[in-house]
Enzyme design. Structure first.
Site, PDB file in Angstrom:
ATOM      1  N   GLU A 227      -2.706  -5.471 -14.773  1.00 12.23           N
ATOM      2  CA  GLU A 227      -1.833  -6.263 -15.158  1.00 12.23           C
ATOM      3  C   GLU A 227      -2.403  -7.630 -16.090  1.00 12.23           C
ATOM      4  O   GLU A 227      -1.674  -8.094 -17.059  1.00 12.23           O
ATOM      5  CB  GLU A 227      -1.504  -7.014 -13.798  1.00 12.23           C
ATOM      6  CG  GLU A 227      -0.369  -6.254 -12.963  1.00 12.23           C
ATOM      7  CD  GLU A 227      -1.114  -5.023 -12.308  1.00 12.23           C
ATOM      8  OE1 GLU A 227      -2.252  -5.028 -12.383  1.00 12.23           O
ATOM      9  OE2 GLU A 227      -0.333  -4.191 -11.733  1.00 12.23           O
TER      10      GLU A 227
ATOM     11  N   LYS B  12      -1.095  15.561  -5.803  1.00 14.69           N
ATOM     12  CA  LYS B  12      -0.069  14.909  -5.157  1.00 14.69           C
ATOM     13  C   LYS B  12       0.948  16.092  -4.635  1.00 14.69           C
ATOM     14  O   LYS B  12       1.312  16.634  -5.314  1.00 14.69           O
ATOM     15  CB  LYS B  12       0.268  13.762  -6.211  1.00 14.69           C
ATOM     16  CG  LYS B  12       0.383  12.311  -5.694  1.00 14.69           C
ATOM     17  CD  LYS B  12       0.677  11.480  -6.792  1.00 14.69           C
ATOM     18  CE  LYS B  12       1.079  10.302  -6.043  1.00 14.69           C
ATOM     19  NZ  LYS B  12       0.923   9.293  -6.947  1.00 14.69           N
TER      20      LYS B  12
ATOM     21  N   ARG C  87      -2.019 -11.074 -10.109  1.00 16.07           N
ATOM     22  CA  ARG C  87      -3.208 -10.466 -10.800  1.00 16.07           C
ATOM     23  C   ARG C  87      -3.498 -11.030 -12.181  1.00 16.07           C
ATOM     24  O   ARG C  87      -4.647 -11.047 -12.631  1.00 16.07           O
ATOM     25  CB  ARG C  87      -3.350  -9.016 -10.600  1.00 16.07           C
ATOM     26  CG  ARG C  87      -4.623  -8.454 -10.930  1.00 16.07           C
ATOM     27  CD  ARG C  87      -5.137  -7.353 -10.416  1.00 16.07           C
ATOM     28  NE  ARG C  87      -5.074  -7.170  -9.179  1.00 16.07           N
ATOM     29  CZ  ARG C  87      -5.648  -6.113  -8.349  1.00 16.07           C
ATOM     30  NH1 ARG C  87      -5.488  -4.922  -8.937  1.00 16.07           N
ATOM     31  NH2 ARG C  87      -5.553  -6.082  -7.026  1.00 16.07           N
TER      32      ARG C  87
HETATM   33  C1  TPP Z   1      -2.095  -4.088  -8.851  1.00 15.24           C
HETATM   34  C2  TPP Z   1      -1.165  -3.245  -8.495  1.00 15.24           C
HETATM   35  N1  TPP Z   1      -0.344  -2.806  -9.495  1.00 15.24           N
HETATM   36  C3  TPP Z   1       0.527  -1.585  -9.373  1.00 15.24           C
HETATM   37  C4  TPP Z   1       0.665  -0.963  -8.215  1.00 15.24           C
HETATM   38  C5  TPP Z   1       1.703  -0.035  -7.760  1.00 15.24           C
HETATM   39  N2  TPP Z   1       1.170   1.181  -7.490  1.00 15.24           N
HETATM   40  C6  TPP Z   1       1.121   1.502  -6.227  1.00 15.24           C
HETATM   41  S1  TPP Z   1       0.535   3.088  -6.130  1.00 15.24           S
HETATM   42  C7  TPP Z   1       0.211   2.961  -7.799  1.00 15.24           C
HETATM   43  C8  TPP Z   1      -0.297   4.293  -8.480  1.00 15.24           C
HETATM   44  C9  TPP Z   1      -1.668   4.599  -8.066  1.00 15.24           C
HETATM   45  O1  TPP Z   1      -2.340   5.805  -8.605  1.00 15.24           O
HETATM   46  P1  TPP Z   1      -3.669   6.421  -7.885  1.00 15.24           P
HETATM   47  O2  TPP Z   1      -4.649   5.243  -7.711  1.00 15.24           O
HETATM   48  O3  TPP Z   1      -3.886   7.324  -8.901  1.00 15.24           O
HETATM   49  O4  TPP Z   1      -3.217   6.931  -6.573  1.00 15.24           O
HETATM   50  P2  TPP Z   1      -2.202   8.237  -6.419  1.00 15.24           P
HETATM   51  O5  TPP Z   1      -0.840   7.681  -5.810  1.00 15.24           O
HETATM   52  O6  TPP Z   1      -2.323   9.044  -7.431  1.00 15.24           O
HETATM   53  O7  TPP Z   1      -2.871   8.831  -5.163  1.00 15.24           O
HETATM   54  C10 TPP Z   1       0.806   2.127  -8.642  1.00 15.24           C
HETATM   55  C11 TPP Z   1       0.700   1.642  -9.741  1.00 15.24           C
HETATM   56  C12 TPP Z   1      -0.387  -1.573  -7.027  1.00 15.24           C
HETATM   57  N3  TPP Z   1      -0.156  -1.064  -5.813  1.00 15.24           N
HETATM   58  N4  TPP Z   1      -1.153  -2.630  -7.150  1.00 15.24           N
END
Ligand code: TPP
Length: 641
Positions: free
Chosen positions: A378, A288, A406
């Site tokens: 969730e 990242k 969700r």
């Molecule tokens: C259902 C849901 N819960 C929480 C989120 C908030 N959220 C957005 S990005 C993220 C992290 C995603 O991590 P990853 O898939 O590893 O992607 P990265 O940002 O590391 O590239 C979260 C928890 C979301 N978008 N959707």
């Protein structure tokens, strides 16, 4: 201000232009794309680290695949900036997440390259599989379907549901696991450890080398490629028989791990995988914030979505607020929870992957054994909280309003039907702002209000939030308790007042009036205060009630309102259908009152992104909108008189 793209990037108006480049130019293009993202986000804000981490992957995907015929499905979509820039939106990119501008997430209506609308995580595998199965049915056997999913998003149940189905589907789906060990906060759970194990395991690394040596030759083998793959696979499977691979166990051909920042290698790998039919997964290791020093060296959570910053020094600009001293609601939640938990040892905290966003990290730091980050899960967060409640603990389960959608069956089935005392704190309730349609917390009042054994409340300010939380942890006979509050600041610099109980189902009369009463729920009531003050200067006396609860309603107060006022305006930062205003209408009908009611709130339509205040204005429930509604309703009194 338009940011000038680099020389190669300036020529790319669609993936067709990208394909005209020599492969040798892709390193430079990746570099230019990365700088374009840095230049834009530093000035205009937005998500940051995730898009930098997939620059090479994005370039390679559009170089190799025939988009938009081939379908790219970005999970969550906050990492798709490079994709947007390469697919015709470079010159509009300055308007990313701005009112009237392009969305910060892929949206089907925005571009034919955005194969599936996203915002909430972990949907990509199911969506890609649906497309792949449809393509097979429609005989589009050459069509490719690629889900790009992060290691964080992979922790959610729906991702596993998708893979479980994909493994028996015999359809043409490639899952790219973009593994950077991070969600917004550090990724959590056993899967994370498993992925690290695969990445560092010696057996795997040796295998990986062997596999890639062979796969590297595939392109030159042409038709016999598939035969080689099956030989390689047999090799892998026999070597791995004693060491199971979770993806292989689900019948997905597993490839990797590969360095997701080596664009040339990614092109080779993707070209090879294109020739391998059936469901498969490619494990890419990325970082990242890759390529921007302060993000690489700094805190990845901060650089997930830093706001604007000085790109030379890496200094993040401080946000300026209207009320510099007032805290954010989320921080009031975080600090108040710890204060309460210090006195009440039954209190525990739960967050599904949003420790920083919800400020649950305050409790996680102070009381690590009593606060749980359960990953992007969730549904699990809700049922886990229900389990905790069965044993007499007092869970405060903090979920953003829109993500709560969700976990809805869990709220109904596991919490309400069993009448368990789970406290839900719904952050980002109402308009979320720049994140847009997928993130607005529009529906929770309506979907919580219709459930038995559910209390639905919203504080008008920080002290009210504290007092509702205090009330929620006091002993009560059953019932879940939902407390919704918006993104951003409250209104009270002096918020740390001693806790006071609020009698459940009681509102407050803030002001008497002559002909018309405004009934508000939650923070939005502060607009009504402004409106009443403004109108008072013009000798128009309007009553204002902060109802606090959409369920149970304060019946005594409503009887007072309906007996006294023939004109009523309800205001909520939530959907009009089935929300707080609807509850007031139901009360009126049930008690045979006949006042004229005007309901203000979120209309029955998809509202896009913009600042919260812009969206409230668009929907007519900012101060101006409320005042206009008051004047119109009062005028109709004159007309009717
Ligand atoms: C259902 C849901 N819960 C929480 C989120 C908030 N959220 C957005 S990005 C993220 C992290 C995603 O991590 P990853 O898939 O590893 O992607 P990265 O940002 O590391 O590239 C979260 C928890 C979301 N978008 N959707």
């Amino acid at each position: 201000m338009l940011i000038t793209p680099g020389k190669l990037l300036a020529q790319i108006n669609s993936p067709a232009d990208l394909k005209k480049l020599d492969q040798a130019q892709l390193v430079q293009l990746s570099d230019e794309l990365r700088h374009f993202i840095i230049d834009n986000v530093s000035v205009y804000g937005g998500h940051f680290g995730a898009s930098l981490g997939v620059v090479e992957l994005t370039v390679a995907l559009h170089y190799v695949f025939n988009t938009p015929y081939d379908q790219l499905i970005w999970d969550v979509g906050h990492q798709a900036y490079g994709h947007k820039i390469l697919t015709g939106r470079r010159d509009e990119f300055y308007s990313n997440r701005v009112y009237g501008g392009i969305s910060g997430f892929p949206r089907r209506h925005e571009s034919e390259y955005d194969a599936f609308g996203v915002g909430h995580s972990s949907t990509s595998v199911s969506a890609a599989l649906g497309m792949a199965v449809a393509s097979k049915y429609l005989n589009n056997t050459d069509k490719q379907h690629i889900a790009i999913i992060g290691d964080g998003a992979m922790t959610a149940g729906i991702a596993f549901e998708g893979m479980n189905h994909a493994g028996v589907s015999d359809s043409n789906i490639l899952i790219i696991l973009n593994d950077n060990c991070m969600a917004i906060d550090p990724n959590v759970g056993a899967l994370k450890d498993y992925l690290t194990d695969i990445t560092t395991s010696r057996t795997y690394n040796k295998l990986k080398d062997d596999v890639w040596k062979l796969l590297g030759k595939l392109s030159t083998f042409g038709k016999s490629a598939q035969e080689i793959v099956s030989k390689v696979e047999t090799g892998i499977k026999s070597t791995l028989l004693s060491q199971s691979n979770i993806f292989e166990s689900l019948n997905l051909r597993y490839f990797g791990p590969v360095d997701g920042h080596d664009v040339n290698h990614m092109v080779t790998v993707l070209n090879d995988l294109k020739n391998i039919p059936g469901p498969k997964i490619l494990h890419c290791i990325t970082m990242k914030g890759k390529g921007y020093g302060p993000a690489e060296k700094g805190n990845a959570t901060t650089w997930h979505s830093p706001g604007t910053f000085d790109k030379i020094t890496g200094e993040i600009h401080k946000k300026t607020y209207d009320k510099p001293q007032a805290p954010k609601y989320q921080d009031v939640f975080g600090h108040s929870l710890v204060e309460l938990a210090k006195v009440n040892d039954k209190i525990v905290g739960i967050t599904p992957a949003m420790p920083s966003g919800s400020s649950m990290n305050i409790m996680m730091n102070e009381m690590p054994d009593r606060a749980f980050d359960v990953g992007i899960a969730e549904q699990h967060a809700v049922t886990f909280s229900a389990g905790l409640a069965t044993q007499g603990l007092i869970p405060f389960c903090n979920i953003y309003s829109s993500f709560m959608q969700r976990g809805y069956d869990q709220v109904v089935h596991d919490v309400c039907i069993q009448n368990l005392k789970v406290n839900f704190c719904l952050d980002r309730a109402g308009f979320a702002g720049a994140d847009g349609a997928t993130h607005h917390g529009a529906y929770d009042i309506a979907f919580m209000r219709c459930l038995p054994n559910m209390i639905v409340s919203a504080p008008m300010n920080e002290v009210e939030l504290r007092n509702l939380m205090y009330t929620a942890q006091l002993p009560r006979e059953g019932k879940a308790f939902s407390i919704r509050y918006p993104r951003g600041q409250g209104v009270m610099p002096e918020w740390r007042k001693p806790f006071e109980e609020i009698k459940i189902g009681t509102g407050r009369k803030l002001k008497d009036g002559d002909e018309l009463a405004i009934l508000t729920l939650g923070h939005i009531g502060n607009y009504a205060v402004e409106v009443c003050e403004n109108l008072a200067k013009q000798n128009i006396n309007v009553a204002h009630y902060d109802m606090r609860f959409a369920k149970p309603l304060d019946k005594a107060l409503l009887h007072e309102v309906f007996s006294k006022y023939k004109k009523i305006i309800t205001v909520e930062d939530g959907c009009l259908q089935g929300g707080f205003g609807s509850a007031v209408l139901e009360f009126m009908a049930d008690h045979n009152y006949s006042s004229e009611i005007k309901r203000l709130g979120i209309p029955d339509q998809v509202v896009e992104h913009g600042e919260q205040i812009q969206l409230q204005h668009e929907c007519g429930f900012d101060s101006e909108g409320i005042e206009k509604a008051v004047v119109e309703l009062l005028e109709s009194v004159v007309k009717n008189a």
